[in-house]
Design an enzyme around this catalytic site. Structure first.
Site, mmCIF file in Angstrom:
data_model
loop_
_atom_site.group_PDB
_atom_site.id
_atom_site.type_symbol
_atom_site.label_atom_id
_atom_site.label_comp_id
_atom_site.label_asym_id
_atom_site.label_seq_id
_atom_site.Cartn_x
_atom_site.Cartn_y
_atom_site.Cartn_z
ATOM 1 N N ASN A 1 -6.511 2.658 11.514
ATOM 2 C CA ASN A 1 -5.819 3.582 10.854
ATOM 3 C C ASN A 1 -5.731 4.962 11.898
ATOM 4 O O ASN A 1 -7.043 5.333 11.936
ATOM 5 C CB ASN A 1 -6.402 4.102 9.425
ATOM 6 C CG ASN A 1 -5.696 5.340 8.672
ATOM 7 O OD1 ASN A 1 -5.707 6.472 9.246
ATOM 8 N ND2 ASN A 1 -5.441 5.099 7.549
ATOM 9 N N HIS B 1 -1.232 3.722 9.311
ATOM 10 C CA HIS B 1 -2.215 3.159 8.574
ATOM 11 C C HIS B 1 -2.624 1.845 9.493
ATOM 12 O O HIS B 1 -2.028 1.804 10.521
ATOM 13 C CB HIS B 1 -1.804 2.319 7.258
ATOM 14 C CG HIS B 1 -1.713 3.742 6.063
ATOM 15 N ND1 HIS B 1 -2.020 3.113 5.015
ATOM 16 C CD2 HIS B 1 -1.875 4.919 6.306
ATOM 17 C CE1 HIS B 1 -1.893 4.405 4.127
ATOM 18 N NE2 HIS B 1 -1.814 5.297 5.009
ATOM 19 N N GLU C 1 -2.146 -1.531 9.428
ATOM 20 C CA GLU C 1 -1.173 -2.472 9.656
ATOM 21 C C GLU C 1 -0.152 -1.934 10.502
ATOM 22 O O GLU C 1 0.540 -2.502 11.513
ATOM 23 C CB GLU C 1 -0.570 -3.276 8.456
ATOM 24 C CG GLU C 1 -1.080 -4.543 8.130
ATOM 25 C CD GLU C 1 -2.487 -4.400 7.854
ATOM 26 O OE1 GLU C 1 -3.087 -3.455 7.407
ATOM 27 O OE2 GLU C 1 -3.336 -5.498 8.089
ATOM 28 N N SER D 1 -5.611 -5.944 5.385
ATOM 29 C CA SER D 1 -5.584 -4.610 4.901
ATOM 30 C C SER D 1 -4.334 -4.355 3.803
ATOM 31 O O SER D 1 -3.294 -4.318 4.399
ATOM 32 C CB SER D 1 -5.616 -3.509 5.965
ATOM 33 O OG SER D 1 -5.320 -2.407 5.448
ATOM 34 N N CYS E 1 -2.920 -1.756 1.895
ATOM 35 C CA CYS E 1 -2.441 -0.584 1.016
ATOM 36 C C CYS E 1 -0.852 -0.963 0.709
ATOM 37 O O CYS E 1 -0.375 -1.945 1.218
ATOM 38 C CB CYS E 1 -2.674 0.696 1.697
ATOM 39 S SG CYS E 1 -1.268 0.984 3.155
ATOM 40 N N CYS F 1 1.362 -0.686 3.778
ATOM 41 C CA CYS F 1 1.105 -1.964 4.801
ATOM 42 C C CYS F 1 1.554 -3.244 4.074
ATOM 43 O O CYS F 1 2.360 -4.126 4.484
ATOM 44 C CB CYS F 1 -0.141 -1.850 5.290
ATOM 45 S SG CYS F 1 -0.577 -0.515 6.066
ATOM 46 N N ASP G 1 -5.699 10.574 2.612
ATOM 47 C CA ASP G 1 -5.264 9.274 3.025
ATOM 48 C C ASP G 1 -4.735 8.293 1.922
ATOM 49 O O ASP G 1 -3.889 7.591 1.895
ATOM 50 C CB ASP G 1 -6.281 8.455 3.871
ATOM 51 C CG ASP G 1 -5.909 7.560 4.568
ATOM 52 O OD1 ASP G 1 -5.131 7.451 5.525
ATOM 53 O OD2 ASP G 1 -6.088 6.115 4.249
#
Length: 165
Positions: free
Chosen positions: A59, A70, A72, A94, A96, A99, A159
């Protein structure tokens, strides 16, 4: 349908594989570098099923003043353009929501995360699209995030898309 209506937390994986435990190290190293740079300590790695690391990222929203850098997305950007077939046999780390969308777009079929107690991201989105989600539930990752959130709560809130508290 992009996502189920309700987010479901992936429980810790009972017997994580040596492959996953070995390769999460790449993401954790990236996360540690991010924390040293005063950025969000979330790292990523794209790893082929034969163990070859295609690329890594972290990130870098703070460092690059970016809205979308981020873990990825940074990893994919660092890797550069590759044929679609490369992504199909890869594991990334990861989940999110943003991503997760990138993973689905590129056809990545496995996601391994260090933990999901700090933040529940796009796990349900991934699972709804047939992606295997593995939760290693690592205390080292929880500690890294707790250190960051305590030190930079305003950056963390930004974030994850929340107003300052």
């Amino acid at each position: 349908m992009l996502a189920p209506k309700e987010a479901v937390k992936t429980p810790p994986t009972a017997n994580p594989s040596d492959f996953d435990l070995q390769n999460i190290r790449h993401a954790i190293f990236q996360a540690e570098q991010g924390l040293e740079e005063q950025g969000v300590p979330i790292g990523a790695a794209l790893v082929r099923k034969d163990g070859v690391v295609i690329g890594v990222g972290r990130n870098r929203r703070v460092q690059q003043k970016s809205a979308t850098r981020h873990g990825e997305t940074d990893c994919l950007e660092c890797i550069g353009r590759l044929p679609a077939s490369v992504y199909k046999d890869c594991t990334t780390l990861s989940p999110c929501s943003m991503c997760s969308g990138a993973m689905i777009l590129f056809g990545i079929k496995r996601c391994v995360m260090g933990e999901n107690d700090t933040f529940l991201g796009g796990e349900s989105i991934l699972q709804a699209h047939g992606v295997e989600v593995v939760n290693l539930n690592l205390d080292s990752c929880k500690k890294l995030m707790a250190t960051f959130i305590e030190k930079y709560p305003e950056v963390w809130n930004e974030d994850i898309g929340e107003e300052d508290k």
